[in-house]
Motif scaffolding. Structure first.
Motif, PDB file in Angstrom:
ATOM      1  N   LEU A   1      35.013  38.913  45.302  1.00  0.00           N
ATOM      2  CA  LEU A   1      34.868  40.089  44.441  1.00  0.00           C
ATOM      3  C   LEU A   1      33.575  39.928  43.650  1.00  0.00           C
ATOM      4  O   LEU A   1      33.505  39.130  42.729  1.00  0.00           O
ATOM      5  CB  LEU A   1      36.077  40.201  43.499  1.00  0.00           C
ATOM      6  N   ASP A   2      32.556  40.689  44.050  1.00  0.00           N
ATOM      7  CA  ASP A   2      31.217  40.509  43.502  1.00  0.00           C
ATOM      8  C   ASP A   2      30.695  41.880  43.081  1.00  0.00           C
ATOM      9  O   ASP A   2      30.595  42.791  43.914  1.00  0.00           O
ATOM     10  CB  ASP A   2      30.329  39.882  44.595  1.00  0.00           C
TER      11      ASP A   2
ATOM     12  N   PRO B   1      30.030  45.228  46.099  1.00  0.00           N
ATOM     13  CA  PRO B   1      31.450  45.589  45.980  1.00  0.00           C
ATOM     14  C   PRO B   1      32.133  45.771  47.330  1.00  0.00           C
ATOM     15  O   PRO B   1      31.563  46.406  48.221  1.00  0.00           O
ATOM     16  CB  PRO B   1      31.413  46.917  45.198  1.00  0.00           C
ATOM     17  N   ILE B   2      33.303  45.168  47.467  1.00  0.00           N
ATOM     18  CA  ILE B   2      34.124  45.376  48.656  1.00  0.00           C
ATOM     19  C   ILE B   2      35.537  45.735  48.198  1.00  0.00           C
ATOM     20  O   ILE B   2      35.924  45.423  47.074  1.00  0.00           O
ATOM     21  CB  ILE B   2      34.192  44.117  49.559  1.00  0.00           C
ATOM     22  N   SER B   3      36.274  46.391  49.084  1.00  0.00           N
ATOM     23  CA  SER B   3      37.688  46.659  48.830  1.00  0.00           C
ATOM     24  C   SER B   3      38.500  45.671  49.644  1.00  0.00           C
ATOM     25  O   SER B   3      38.404  45.642  50.872  1.00  0.00           O
ATOM     26  CB  SER B   3      38.043  48.091  49.240  1.00  0.00           C
ATOM     27  N   MET B   4      39.295  44.836  48.972  1.00  0.00           N
ATOM     28  CA  MET B   4      40.124  43.840  49.657  1.00  0.00           C
ATOM     29  C   MET B   4      41.588  44.274  49.602  1.00  0.00           C
ATOM     30  O   MET B   4      42.070  44.656  48.554  1.00  0.00           O
ATOM     31  CB  MET B   4      39.987  42.467  48.982  1.00  0.00           C
TER      32      MET B   4
ATOM     33  N   ARG C   1      29.903  50.121  36.041  1.00  0.00           N
ATOM     34  CA  ARG C   1      29.849  49.473  37.349  1.00  0.00           C
ATOM     35  C   ARG C   1      30.255  47.995  37.319  1.00  0.00           C
ATOM     36  O   ARG C   1      30.680  47.460  38.325  1.00  0.00           O
ATOM     37  CB  ARG C   1      28.451  49.627  37.964  1.00  0.00           C
TER      38      ARG C   1
ATOM     39  N   THR D   1      37.302  53.815  51.724  1.00  0.00           N
ATOM     40  CA  THR D   1      37.681  53.406  50.375  1.00  0.00           C
ATOM     41  C   THR D   1      37.016  54.339  49.378  1.00  0.00           C
ATOM     42  O   THR D   1      35.901  54.808  49.619  1.00  0.00           O
ATOM     43  CB  THR D   1      37.310  51.934  50.073  1.00  0.00           C
TER      44      THR D   1
ATOM     45  N   TRP E   1      36.612  53.286  46.315  1.00  0.00           N
ATOM     46  CA  TRP E   1      36.176  52.410  45.232  1.00  0.00           C
ATOM     47  C   TRP E   1      34.733  51.974  45.424  1.00  0.00           C
ATOM     48  O   TRP E   1      34.381  51.421  46.464  1.00  0.00           O
ATOM     49  CB  TRP E   1      37.090  51.187  45.133  1.00  0.00           C
ATOM     50  N   THR E   2      33.923  52.196  44.419  1.00  0.00           N
ATOM     51  CA  THR E   2      32.526  51.736  44.472  1.00  0.00           C
ATOM     52  C   THR E   2      32.347  50.469  43.643  1.00  0.00           C
ATOM     53  O   THR E   2      31.255  49.958  43.521  1.00  0.00           O
ATOM     54  CB  THR E   2      31.567  52.814  43.947  1.00  0.00           C
ATOM     55  N   VAL E   3      33.445  49.993  43.065  1.00  0.00           N
ATOM     56  CA  VAL E   3      33.430  48.690  42.380  1.00  0.00           C
ATOM     57  C   VAL E   3      34.347  47.759  43.176  1.00  0.00           C
ATOM     58  O   VAL E   3      35.197  48.229  43.933  1.00  0.00           O
ATOM     59  CB  VAL E   3      33.924  48.806  40.909  1.00  0.00           C
ATOM     60  N   PRO E   4      34.177  46.412  43.039  1.00  0.00           N
ATOM     61  CA  PRO E   4      35.063  45.493  43.760  1.00  0.00           C
ATOM     62  C   PRO E   4      36.523  45.778  43.412  1.00  0.00           C
ATOM     63  O   PRO E   4      36.865  45.950  42.237  1.00  0.00           O
ATOM     64  CB  PRO E   4      34.639  44.109  43.254  1.00  0.00           C
ATOM     65  N   TRP E   5      37.337  45.794  44.446  1.00  0.00           N
ATOM     66  CA  TRP E   5      38.734  46.226  44.283  1.00  0.00           C
ATOM     67  C   TRP E   5      39.615  45.335  45.144  1.00  0.00           C
ATOM     68  O   TRP E   5      39.246  44.984  46.260  1.00  0.00           O
ATOM     69  CB  TRP E   5      38.819  47.696  44.725  1.00  0.00           C
TER      70      TRP E   5
END
Lengths: 391, 309
Positions: free
Chosen positions: A200-201, A205-208, B43, B64, B66-70
């Motif tokens: 998670l950076d 950004p990634i969706s996990m 952000r 997705t 989401w544009t932020v880590p999710w």
């Protein structure tokens, strides 16, 4: 240089986690795992280990916190037993699907009811299909060594999967034994810093953990199946690397005096050591008996097992767990499944022994060997035996 | 300083962290609230989401919103997962493995994930003092699975597991007071927010982000599908919810209670109840009984204005 010291296995495991410079320990107390996390919390409190100790309110949250810390990129350790492992069950599947390289000690203990804090394997056998690498130790030295190795394997980019290091509750966890304690430099040479495959950076950004619709779910499961079976090669390689640094070689399947044996007995975990004594005594009387000790449980080491069995006519399998209303023992069931369709496969005699802390003595092994010789003589497989059952 | 913490239209963030194209129902005020809250948070945010409406509508692989880590792990553990993300980042910064940056960690879940199945994990995360925000999006039932009652469903609402019937008034229990449950954990910031009051929402999100420890936001999230009402009324119903006293807007900052949208004269409850099909079966006497209880609760809150709880 390694020093040989007398130390309780749980304390030594905690020290090993410290040598691996774990970033996070998230755990909940449960017997007989407690000494490990107690000692880790002391190490953190005294500044011997620079880690976050997260004292969660349940094992479910322990595994959930581990998912969060590992996804953040932190080297993560936890430990549990029995009901605690059962409470984590749901999250274990998700940790492996997310490919989070969490290392977990499991001090194996019976599952309620009736409540029983003592050792058998019924806690971990339930978790067979959670997608984790699973390995079994016979003694404190192995538990220390394989804990260090576990970080290396789990974090190997070809693997990136969580791993359970199983050892028998009390029998191993609380035993004070002389063992070689690896030193920091050796561990450093063996275990590179943790470089997560993804994390998670905020800059990337990634969706996990997204929704897996029917169109992709089967493929996602195939990836997991592929990864875990393909983990076999890295397992063997890293065990070899371990042997180079620490001079102790571990194999997915070990044998003891099995080469010329007439009958073989398969064990997992600490009872393998009592079994070796029993083998020596029978051999002294001229009976050709031997052992197969299954160390790697997932991925299942098919070829190693076939090599260890050779053309043996009779194999006994000891389970430390009952599969109620089914094929009695989960390990025997797996072994028989592996042998299905193979030419000249052995007769498989099923034993269930050592439930909920019941001792399995040399005399018990003697009786099991007698049963194996009887099966060899008659060519008939007896009904599964509950060893030491009081009538 | 508190009085200066106001929000105005021109301050509203223009960047969208929760992208359009997700699969929420028409008139979903929960999705609206998610967009508003993450607009304000900005952000440098990492989100741990519980299973539920917002998770399934936003993350159907390979899409997705989401544009932020999710990160989504499971249903009942979003607070624990978020606390792990926070603990993980913190130790990595301490050990010099990550640069020190201001990152807001957010856990989010619906009312079921918060007040029912996830209450234990949330209580643990709040008690341990992680610097994180937990946001409960309260649409007052298990909407994702088909409108089943939760402990956050209001008295009298008909749901698929508290159906109105000849022997049933619908939900027969009163809504669990989650914000006060969390306030009892002595965390630095607790607030109720409502997307029908965007500036109040924004200033509270800012305070939650600045809090030195765990913060909890309880969001009123109108669900036209589950409440059996016209989607275009979602914002109006939200306004009525706070003006009737059903969902008062307040905050508990370092233990001190403050009503942020005071409503000395409460609007008649009927205006709120009438457009919602979930209350359609209620007779005048029952509506009056609910109204009496709502007023009592609101006056109780008023009497605690300015007090340290």
């Amino acid at each position: 240089m390694e020093k040989r010291i007398g130390i309780e296995a749980s304390i030594a495991i905690a020290e090993a986690v410290g040598l691996c410079d774990a970033d996070v320990v998230a755990a909940y107390p449960i017997t007989p795992q407690t000494h490990i996390v107690e000692h880790l919390s002391e190490m953190v409190a005294d500044g011997h280990l620079d880690a976050a100790f997260v004292p969660v309110e349940s094992e479910h949250s322990a595994m959930s916190v581990c998912c969060g810390t590992s996804a953040a990129g932190a080297r993560t350790f936890t430990a549990t037993s029995s009901q605690g492992l059962a409470l984590m069950h749901e999250i274990l599947y998700i940790a492996s699907a997310l490919r989070l390289p969490i290392v977990m000690s499991v001090a194996n203990r019976a599952i309620s009811g009736p409540i029983n804090i003592w050792n058998d394997h019924s806690d971990v056998m339930v978790e067979r299909d959670v997608g984790w690498v699973q390995i079994f130790c016979e003694n404190g030295q192995e538990a220390v060594d394989l804990t260090i190795w576990a970080f290396r394997l789990a974090e190997d980019p070809r693997v990136s999967l969580p791993i359970m290091v199983n050892f028998d509750g009390f029998i191993v966890s609380h035993m004070v034994e002389p063992l070689f304690m690896p030193d920091r430099e050796m561990v450093k040479a063996f275990l590179p810093p943790f470089k997560p495959l993804q994390r998670l950076d905020i800059d990337n950004p990634i969706s996990m953990g997204p929704v897996g619709i029917p169109d992709i779910f089967t493929e996602a499961k195939q990836v997991q199946q592929h990864l875990l079976t393909q983990a076999y090669q890295p397992i063997v390689e890293t065990l070899g690397e371990f042997a180079k640094v620490f001079k102790r070689q571990y194999k997915p399947v070990e044998t003891y005096r099995g080469d010329d044996a007439d009958v073989l007995l398969l064990t997992m975990g600490a009872i393998g050591e009592t079994a070796m004594t029993a083998v020596d005594q029978r051999r002294a009387k001229g009976d050709k008996v031997g052992l197969v000790r299954l160390r790697l449980w997932r991925p299942f080491p098919f070829e190693d097992l076939f090599r260890a069995l050779g053309r043996i006519p009779v194999l006994g399998v000891i389970d430390r767990c009952i599969s109620f209303g089914g094929p009695v023992g989960p390990v025997a069931c797996e072994v028989k499944g592996a042998l299905y369709g193979r030419k000249d496969h052995p007769l498989v005699v099923e034993f269930v022994a050592g439930l909920g802390g019941r001792d399995v003595t040399v005399t018990d092994f003697d009786k099991m060997f007698d049963a194996l010789f009887e099966a060899k003589r008659s060519g008939k497989v007896p009904a599964p035996v509950l060893v030491g059952l009081r009538e | 300083m508190e009085s200066l913490n106001v929000f105005a239209a021109r301050l509203w963030p223009t960047e969208n962290r929760f992208a359009s194209g997700h699969r929420a129902c028409q008139g979903c005020a929960e999705a609206l609230a998610v967009r508003m809250i993450h607009g304000v948070l900005g952000r440098n945010t990492i989100v741990a989401s519980a299973t539920g409406c917002m998770e399934i509508i936003s993350s159907s692989y390979p899409d997705t919103a989401w544009t932020v880590p999710w990160l989504h792990v499971a249903f009942e553990n979003a607070a624990a997962v978020a606390s792990g993300v926070e603990a993980g980042l913190k130790i990595l910064v301490k050990k010099g493995k990550l640069p020190k940056r201001k990152i807001t960690v957010v856990g989010m879940g619906g009312d079921g994930a918060t007040a029912d199945i996830g209450l234990q994990a949330l209580s643990g995360a709040m008690e341990r003092g992680h610097k994180m925000i937990y946001v409960c999006y309260d649409n007052e039932a298990y909407m994702n699975t088909g409108i089943q009652r939760s402990s956050s469903t209001p008295f009298g609402a008909s749901t698929t597991t508290s159906p109105a019937g000849s022997l049933s008034v619908g939900q027969s229990t009163w809504k669990k007071n989650m914000p006060m449950v969390i306030a009892a954990h002595n965390v630095p910031y607790v607030a109720t927010v409502n997307p029908s009051f965007p500036f109040d929402l924004a200033s509270k999100v800012r305070k939650a982000q600045a809090a030195n420890g765990p913060a909890y936001l309880h969001v009123y999230a109108c669900c036209p599908t589950g409440w059996r009402m016209a989607p275009e009324l979602a914002i109006a119903i939200g306004r009525l919810a706070s003006r009737t006293g059903v969902f008062p807007l307040y905050e508990v900052e370092n233990g001190k209670l403050h009503i942020t949208v005071p409503t000395p004269k409460l609007s008649p409850l009927k205006e709120y109840i009438q457009p919602q099909g979930r209350f359609r079966h209620l007779d005048d006497a029952t509506v009056a009984e609910i109204e009496k209880r709502v007023e009592e609760e609101y006056r109780k809150l008023e009497r605690r204005e300015g007090l340290v709880l």
